[in-house]
Structure formats: structure tokens, C-alpha cells
Design an enzyme around this catalytic site. Structure first.
Site, PDB file in Angstrom:
ATOM      1  N   CYS A   1       9.221   1.585   9.260  1.00 48.20           N
ATOM      2  CA  CYS A   1       9.198   2.515   8.140  1.00 48.20           C
ATOM      3  C   CYS A   1      10.604   3.057   7.950  1.00 48.20           C
ATOM      4  O   CYS A   1      11.405   3.068   8.876  1.00 48.20           O
ATOM      5  CB  CYS A   1       8.197   3.632   8.404  1.00 48.20           C
ATOM      6  SG  CYS A   1       8.434   4.412   9.988  1.00 48.20           S
TER       7      CYS A   1
ATOM      8  N   ILE B   1       0.851  -1.194   0.000  1.00 46.59           N
ATOM      9  CA  ILE B   1       0.000   0.000   0.000  1.00 46.59           C
ATOM     10  C   ILE B   1       0.892   1.251   0.000  1.00 46.59           C
ATOM     11  O   ILE B   1       0.557   2.259  -0.604  1.00 46.59           O
ATOM     12  CB  ILE B   1      -0.924   0.021   1.251  1.00 46.59           C
ATOM     13  CG1 ILE B   1      -1.709  -1.297   1.388  1.00 46.59           C
ATOM     14  CG2 ILE B   1      -1.851   1.219   1.243  1.00 46.59           C
ATOM     15  CD1 ILE B   1      -2.592  -1.667   0.247  1.00 46.59           C
TER      16      ILE B   1
HETATM   17  C1  LIG Z   1      -3.406  -3.909   3.678  1.00 47.57           C
HETATM   18  C2  LIG Z   1      -2.622  -3.763   4.944  1.00 47.57           C
HETATM   19  C3  LIG Z   1      -2.242  -2.490   5.403  1.00 47.57           C
HETATM   20  C4  LIG Z   1      -1.487  -2.335   6.559  1.00 47.57           C
HETATM   21  N1  LIG Z   1      -1.174  -1.083   6.998  1.00 47.57           N
HETATM   22  C5  LIG Z   1      -0.469  -0.928   8.158  1.00 47.57           C
HETATM   23  C6  LIG Z   1      -0.158   0.365   8.658  1.00 47.57           C
HETATM   24  O1  LIG Z   1      -0.519   1.395   8.090  1.00 47.57           O
HETATM   25  N2  LIG Z   1       0.557   0.463   9.818  1.00 47.57           N
HETATM   26  C7  LIG Z   1       0.953  -0.649  10.517  1.00 47.57           C
HETATM   27  O2  LIG Z   1       1.580  -0.525  11.560  1.00 47.57           O
HETATM   28  N3  LIG Z   1       0.668  -1.890  10.055  1.00 47.57           N
HETATM   29  C8  LIG Z   1      -0.037  -2.058   8.905  1.00 47.57           C
HETATM   30  N4  LIG Z   1      -0.344  -3.333   8.459  1.00 47.57           N
HETATM   31  C9  LIG Z   1       0.114  -4.504   9.230  1.00 47.57           C
HETATM   32  C10 LIG Z   1      -0.973  -5.076  10.131  1.00 47.57           C
HETATM   33  O3  LIG Z   1      -1.408  -4.137  11.098  1.00 47.57           O
HETATM   34  C11 LIG Z   1      -0.482  -6.362  10.835  1.00 47.57           C
HETATM   35  O4  LIG Z   1       0.624  -6.039  11.642  1.00 47.57           O
HETATM   36  C12 LIG Z   1      -0.054  -7.437   9.853  1.00 47.57           C
HETATM   37  O5  LIG Z   1      -0.935  -7.467   8.755  1.00 47.57           O
HETATM   38  C13 LIG Z   1      -0.020  -8.819  10.482  1.00 47.57           C
HETATM   39  O6  LIG Z   1      -1.274  -9.196  11.014  1.00 47.57           O
HETATM   40  P1  LIG Z   1      -2.363 -10.085  10.207  1.00 47.57           P
HETATM   41  O7  LIG Z   1      -1.665 -11.306   9.721  1.00 47.57           O
HETATM   42  O8  LIG Z   1      -3.441 -10.371  11.220  1.00 47.57           O
HETATM   43  O9  LIG Z   1      -2.850  -9.241   9.095  1.00 47.57           O
HETATM   44  C14 LIG Z   1      -1.102  -3.496   7.299  1.00 47.57           C
HETATM   45  C15 LIG Z   1      -1.477  -4.762   6.848  1.00 47.57           C
HETATM   46  C16 LIG Z   1      -2.228  -4.918   5.690  1.00 47.57           C
HETATM   47  C17 LIG Z   1      -2.607  -6.309   5.236  1.00 47.57           C
END
Ligand SMILES: Cc1cc2nc3c(=O)[nH]c(=O)nc-3n(C[C@H](O)[C@H](O)[C@H](O)COP(=O)(O)O)c2cc1C
Ligand SMILES: Cc1cc2nc3c(=O)[nH]c(=O)nc-3n(C[C@H](O)[C@H](O)[C@H](O)COP(=O)(O)OP(=O)(O)OC[C@H]3O[C@@H](n4cnc5c(N)ncnc54)[C@H](O)[C@@H]3O)c2cc1C
Ligand code: FES
Lengths: 315, 304
Positions: free
Chosen positions: A141, A82
Site C-alpha cells: 500500500c 477495489i
Molecule cells: C477482489 C480482491 C481484493 C483483495 N483485497 C486484498 C486486501 O484487502 N488485502 C490484501 O493483502 N490482499 C488483497 N487481495 C490479494 C489477495 O489476498 C491475494 O494475495 C491475491 O489475489 C493473489 O491470490 P489469488 O490469485 O489466489 O487470488 C485481494 C484480491 C482480490 C482479487
């Protein structure tokens, strides 16, 4: 599961926790970037039932993000690039926070910057905004000043950012760690020492996918972050390592789709969990996980979720 | 299968500030009524859902959960091909016309009558209709016909006159001809190999048709990007309003993940020397939220 759920949903004393100084009615939060600013889900999910909402990562200025295609599904997961697209601090405070304030659910604002100074500015300007319970500092980041090395990949840089934010924020700060490091315990200890009130992990794992027919990468950005069930075992291992390295509360994230997934993290020592990709597959995932955890506590005779935290039985 | 609440229960969740926007989306449990193959590699499923009929607009779509297992993980988006209100007024039957292209659609093709389906929708912004006396021109390429039929139904209900152009590689890819004729529309066909109707691109057929037409009032197109581009050019050169329905890979369908964006010509933040300014120029819009239907003028076609 046959258990019908609590009589007053989401308000069972069994489930309430205090994490890094933030009171949550249950230990299940929606992860940053996967739940927008809450408004996207309000017609489907009772936001009052959630333990907490971490909003989409905010930078000082709006960010456009990467060019598409930005997502691709892989085996039991997805990769996203993204590129931290977001509305920017001003619009966040003006347009997004007032909406979220209506709910009885703590809102944790996720912040990121390209320099320590940007982190400081974000922390300062969010500090007196009503309706924000705490900050989640995303250190996955790039540091603009250091040629784009991730803040979260270097204990010194991570320490600096966290100390800077801590000095400007009166509310609790949770630091979200990147899994793309050689030794998570070094980073976890560094941010603890810098004053973090809690840590959350994991952010996505760097990943890639190729279309063999066209021989092109499936993401325009070539690489992105893997999330979803595919990463759960890796996430669990990292959470376990972090739990053993620090005293501050640890929030488990990564591939949680079901109550059982969440329980694994809690048993391994996470005080709370965040649910990410599951929200896309089942918008009501958080609520179903909350009900499932509570049913487990009741069935197994636990009076409080805290009894379960870190209860891993090691032979 | 999860026991989803009925939509009546769910509507209590919505806060007052969003309630006025109209209904949906809903997360519902539908029942598969039928799922026949219509022609080789194309199936059509009819699903009974509790989604209120008046909340669905032509051009909107639903996200269908493919599996309770972690793989395939994400829901798949499909246009609402047609809809019918239940006599009891307690929901609507919706149809999905789909092409088998991969894992998800292969699984879908194996589903049997009576299966309970997990449906999220209606989603996105559909076509907007100006009630206007001229001829409405609907242009479908391949499976794009799936996204236009509900619009044809609506136009018929409003008493609008419509001409339908359907294009495909060969005659096996020309869909919905009888359905559109059933609406009383005049239907034109084009195939690249000439196996049915006009030989060549459907856009070429549309171009010459428009030349002889006194008052076309709008173009509505759904199909492959190349076709949409050509139609957008025709619309621009002849100053006819044109709406196109776009596709993109999606994860949430709700506007949250920002995964489905496309380039548009809106305002955009521009970074220079660490500063971000707002310049008039391109910006990203979410296909699942601001789309999937866009005014063709809005799209930055060079970037697609
Ligand atoms: C589409 C998408 C956008 C994300 N945007 C952010 C973000 O802006 N900031 C952040 O700290 N993590 C972001 N993440 C990471 C998630 O918060 C999470 O840490 C990661 O997806 C692992 O968890 P999950 O397997 O349950 O998705 C994003 C994840 C996805 C899939
Ligand atoms: C708003 C919208 C409406 C759509 N309406 C219809 C419709 O009415 N009928 C129909 O047959 N198809 C429709 N599609 C496309 C449909 O979603 C994909 O064909 C489907 O998701 C493929 O799933 P799969 O598991 O079979 O394929 P996969 O194995 O996942 O992939 C096979 C191919 O399909 C492409 N694809 C995968 N997911 C998507 C996606 N979400 N959007 C677009 N392409 C994708 C992949 O890039 C790949 O080339 C629509 C897509 C969108 C975004
Ligand atoms: S699919 Fe998630 S924002 Fe459009």
C-alpha cells in the site's frame, strides 16, 4: 479424487502445522480481500474446516475505495481496483470479530496504513482483541509521506513498518509482500530482520485492460491488481526465491485453484498457502483443496505435511 | 464435476446467528432440463435444482459456473427468470433467460439437456411487494424482461393487477410478451424502430400511460441504465415508488469482493487533511448484496 476425506474433517494430525507461532489444523487459509469477514461465506462453507481466515484489509478509518467499475475478467484471471474499501478498525472489532470468534479457526487480521504511525496504532488496538490469532501486515500500500511509493517496494520502508508493528504487537505478525518489485529477496530479508514471524506472498500483480472498441480502460482506476490462475507461475517463482532467502516460514499465495496448485507451492518450500480468487469461482475451494492435499499425503505415504514442505527434487 | 453435498448437509454448516435470516444462498448441482433458443441470440434454460422454492424471491439471481477450466474464470450472474416448485417439494425448477453477448453466454448456448450445472444462489435482495390495490407497473427493456417475469408470477399469485411495458430496439428484442399475457397482465410494447407496438422509447409510453392512471401503486423496472434513469425520473416527478434492478460486473456474488459496487446517496466517509468524517452523501453499495434491486431514490444516477 476418490478419497473420501478424513473421518473427522479438518482435524487430521497429518495436516496440522504451526506457522509463525499460530497453530493451524491444516495449511490452507482464505486470502485477505477474497473471503470478506467470513460471514459472507458462512452459509456455504464450514468455516471450522479452514486452516485460517485472513480478513479483509483494515485501516484505522473506514475507506470508501475506488469508483466502479472495479473488476474485469482477463485470460485465466481478473484485475481488481477495489481500492482497499473496508469498514475501519472500530467497526471491525465491534461487528466482525465477534462473529468470527465463534469458529474453531484462527483469524488473522490484515492491516494496512498510510504511515508507519497508522500501522502502529492498528497493531496496538488489535493487540488485546480476543479472537485474533495474529496480524498480516499488508505492505502493498502507498506510503502517504513518501509520495505514494509502496511500503513493500523499498526495503528500508518495509523494515521500518515491520519493526514498528512488531514493537506494538504481542501476537505473531506475518508480512504480506508485493510482487511488484525488482528483487523480492531484498524485501523478504529486510522484513525478516525487522522481526517478522513469517511472510506471505504474493499480493496482486499490477495490471491493466483496455476495451479496443471504446478505447477506454476497463477499470475506472485504469490500473489494478491481477489475480487468479494467470499469476500462479510467477507467484511460485517468487515464493521459491523468498524461501531460499529467509529462515522464517513462507506462506504461498497466487492462483491456487486446486489441491495440485497448493502442492506446488508446498513442495517449493511454502509451509502453508492462501487461496484467493478461487473462492469466487468455487466458494468451497479451500475445503476441496484441504481434502485434496490430505488425499495426496495418504496416497503417497507421507505421515505429515511437513515432510512435503520444500521437498522439491532438483536434478 | 465436483460432488457437492446436498443442501440438507450444508445447512448444518450455518451458525445459529445467521440461521434466522432465512434460507440460502446454496451451492448446488443442478440438472439442465432444456436450453432452447427463443429468438435469435436469446436462449432460455430450465434447470432442476435442490434449492427450496420458498427461499427464492423475485428479482434475485444465481451465479452459474461456466467452466471447470481457468478460462472463462468467473461465474456469470443471471436473474431467476421464473420458478416452479417441484411436486416432491424437494427443490425447484428455475429458468434463466439469457442473451448471447460473449464467451460465457456462447458456451452456455451450447449446453445440452442432462448437463450438470454448478449453481450458486439465490443471491441478492429481490423486489419488495406492498400489497396494495393499485396497478403495479412492470417495465422491461430488452433482456431486462428476464428479471421481471418471476415478479409477475408472484403478483399473479397474490392477486395483484399488473400492467407490463416491454421495450426494445426492434421487434426481435421484445421478449416474454406471451408469457406475461399468460399471467393475465395487459402487455404494451415499444420499439425504437416502430417494428412492433409504440414507436419510440418505452419510458415515453410509460409516462403517458401513468398520466391516465388513477392509482399506480409502484413501478418495477429492469433494463439498460438509460431506461432505468428515465423511469426513475418519471417516478420522482409523479411521486410513485419505484424499484429498479441493476447490473454490474461481479466476481463473488456473495458480498465479499466489493467488486460490484454502485454509487448510492447513503452516508459516506469523507477524507480531508488525513481525517475521515462521515458525511451524509454518497456511498457504495454492493449490487450483489444490497441489490440488485434498489429503490430508485437510493441511486446516485449521475454516477452511473
Ligand atoms: C477482489 C480482491 C481484493 C483483495 N483485497 C486484498 C486486501 O484487502 N488485502 C490484501 O493483502 N490482499 C488483497 N487481495 C490479494 C489477495 O489476498 C491475494 O494475495 C491475491 O489475489 C493473489 O491470490 P489469488 O490469485 O489466489 O487470488 C485481494 C484480491 C482480490 C482479487
Ligand atoms: C444481477 C445480474 C443479473 C443478470 N441477469 C441477466 C439475465 O437474466 N439475462 C442475461 O442475458 N444477462 C443477465 N445479466 C448479464 C450477464 O451476467 C452478462 O451478460 C454475462 O455475464 C456476460 O457473460 P459473457 O461471458 O457472455 O460475456 P463477456 O465476454 O464476459 O462480456 C461481454 C459483455 O458483457 C459484459 N459483462 C460481462 N460480465 C458481466 C456481468 N457480470 N454483469 C454485467 N455485464 C457483464 C461485459 O462488460 C461485456 O460488455 C445479469 C447481470 C447481473 C449483474
Ligand atoms: S460480486 Fe463480490 S461483492 Fe458483489
Amino acid at each position: 479424487m476418490t478419497y473420501e476425506g478424513p473421518k473427522s474433517p479438518g482435524h487430521s494430525p497429518r495436516m496440522s502445522i504451526d506457522i509463525a507461532g499460530i497453530k493451524l489444523k491444516n495449511p490452507v487459509m482464505a486470502a485477505s480481500g477474497t473471503f470478506g469477514y467470513g460471514e459472507e461465506f458462512v452459509r456455504i462453507v464450514d468455516l471450522n474446516r479452514l486452516g485460517g481466515i485472513i480478513t479483509k484489509g483494515i485501516s484505522i478509518k473506514p475507506m470508501e475505495g475506488n469508483s466502479p467499475p472495479r473488476i474485469v475478467e482477463t485470460a485465466s484471471g481478473m484485475i481488481n481496483s477495489i481500492g482497499l474499501q473496508n469498514v475501519g478498525l472500530q467497526a471491525f472489532i465491534r461487528d466482525k470479530v465477534p462473529f468470527l470468534r465463534q469458529f474453531k479457526t484462527p483469524v488473522i487480521a490484515s492491516i494496512f496504513g498510510g504511515t508507519a504511525g497508522e500501522f502502529r496504532e492498528l497493531a496496538k488496538r488489535l493487540d488485546d482483541v480476543p479472537g485474533i490469532a495474529g496480524l498480516e501486515v499488508n505492505i502493498s500500500c502507498p506510503n502517504v509521506a513518501k509520495g505514494g511509493v509502496l511500503f513493500g517496494a523499498d526495503p528500508k520502508m518495509a523494515h521500518l513498518v515491520v519493526r514498528t508493528v512488531k514493537r506494538s504487537a504481542h501476537r505473531p505478525i506475518i508480512v504480506k509482500l508485493s510482487p511488484n518489485v525488482t528483487d523480492i529477496t531484498l524485501i523478504a530479508k529486510a522484513v525478516e530482520e525487522a522481526g517478522a514471524d513469517g511472510i506471505s506472498l504474493i499480493n496482486t500483480l499490477m495490471a491493466m485492460a483496455v476495451d479496443p472498441q471504446s478505447r477506454r480502460p476497463l477499470l475506472d482506476n485504469i490500473i489494478g491488481g491481477l489475480s487468479g490462475p494467470a499469476i500462479k507461475p510467477v507467484a511460485l517463482r517468487l515464493v521459491w526465491e523468498a524461501v531460499n532467502a529467509v529462515q522464517i516460514p513462507v506462506i504461498g499465495i497466487g492462483g491456487i485453484m486446486t489441491p495440485e496448485d497448493a502442492l506446488e507451492f508446498i513442495i517449493a518450500g511454502a509451509c502453508a498457502v492462501q487461496v484467493g480468487t478461487a473462492n469466487f469461482v468455487n466458494p468451497n475451494a479451500c475445503v476441496e483443496i484441504i481434502d485434496g492435499i490430505e488425499a495426496y499425503l495418504v496416497k503417497n505415504g507421507f505421515q505429515h505435511i511437513n515432510e512435503l514442505v520444500g521437498s522439491l527434487r532438483i536434478p | 464435476m465436483n460432488s457437492y453435498e446436498t443442501i440438507k448437509d450444508r445447512s448444518m454448516n450455518s451458525s445459529p446467528s445467521v440461521a434466522k435470516e432465512g434460507g440460502g444462498p446454496y451451492l448446488v448441482c443442478g440438472t439442465l432440463l432444456e436450453n432452447p433458443m427463443v429468438v435469435s441470440s436469446y436462449h432460455k434454460m430450465r434447470i432442476r435444482t435442490p434449492i427450496p422454492y420458498e427461499d427464492i424471491h423475485p428479482g434475485q439471481f444465481v451465479m452459474v459456473r461456466i467452466s471447470e477450466e481457468p478460462f472463462p474464470l468467473l461465474r456469470r450472474p443471471f436473474s431467476i427468470h421464473s420458478l416452479r416448485e417441484l411436486r416432491t417439494k424437494e427443490g425447484s425448477d428455475i429458468e434463466i433467460l439469457y442473451k448471447i453477448v460473449g464467451k460465457g453466454t456462447n458456451l452456455m448456448a451450447s449446453w445440452k439437456r442432462g448437463k450438470r450445472l454448478d449453481i450458486l444462489g439465490p443471491l441478492g435482495k429481490g423486489f419488495s411487494l406492498s400489497i396494495n390495490k393499485g396497478v403495479q407497473v412492470l417495465i422491461a427493456g430488452g433482456i431486462g424482461a428476464a428479471g421481471l417475469f418471476a415478479l409477475g408470477q408472484k403478483m399473479k399469485a397474490l392477486g395483484l393487477q399488473c400492467s407490463v411495458f416491454i421495450g426494445g430496439k426492434t421487434k426481435e428484442h421484445i421478449l416474454c410478451v406471451d408469457e406475461f399475457r399468460g399471467l393475465g397482465a395487459d402487455v404494451h410494447m415499444a420499439t425504437e424502430d416502430g417494428s412492433l407496438g409504440f414507436r419510440g422509447m418505452v419510458s415515453d409510453m410509460v409516462r403517458s400511460f401513468l398520466h391516465g392512471l388513477p392509482d399506480p401503486s409502484g413501478l418495477f423496472a429492469c433494463g439498460p441504465v438509460g431506461m432505468l434513469k428515465s423511469i426513475a425520473e418519471i417516478a420522482k416527478s409523479q411521486s410513485i415508488p419505484c424499484q429498479v434492478s441493476l447490473e454490474s460486473r461481479m466476481a463473488c456474488g456473495l458480498g465479499a469482493c466489493l467488486g460490484c459496487v454502485i454509487r448510492t446517496k447513503g452516508e459516506r466517509p469523507v477524507k480531508s487533511q488525513g481525517e475521515t468524517r462521515h458525511e451524509k452523501g454518497a456511498s457504495y453499495k454492493r449490487v450483489c448484496k444490497e441489490g440488485p434491486v434498489f429503490n430508485s431514490e437510493e441511486i446516485d444516477w449521475r454516477k452511473i
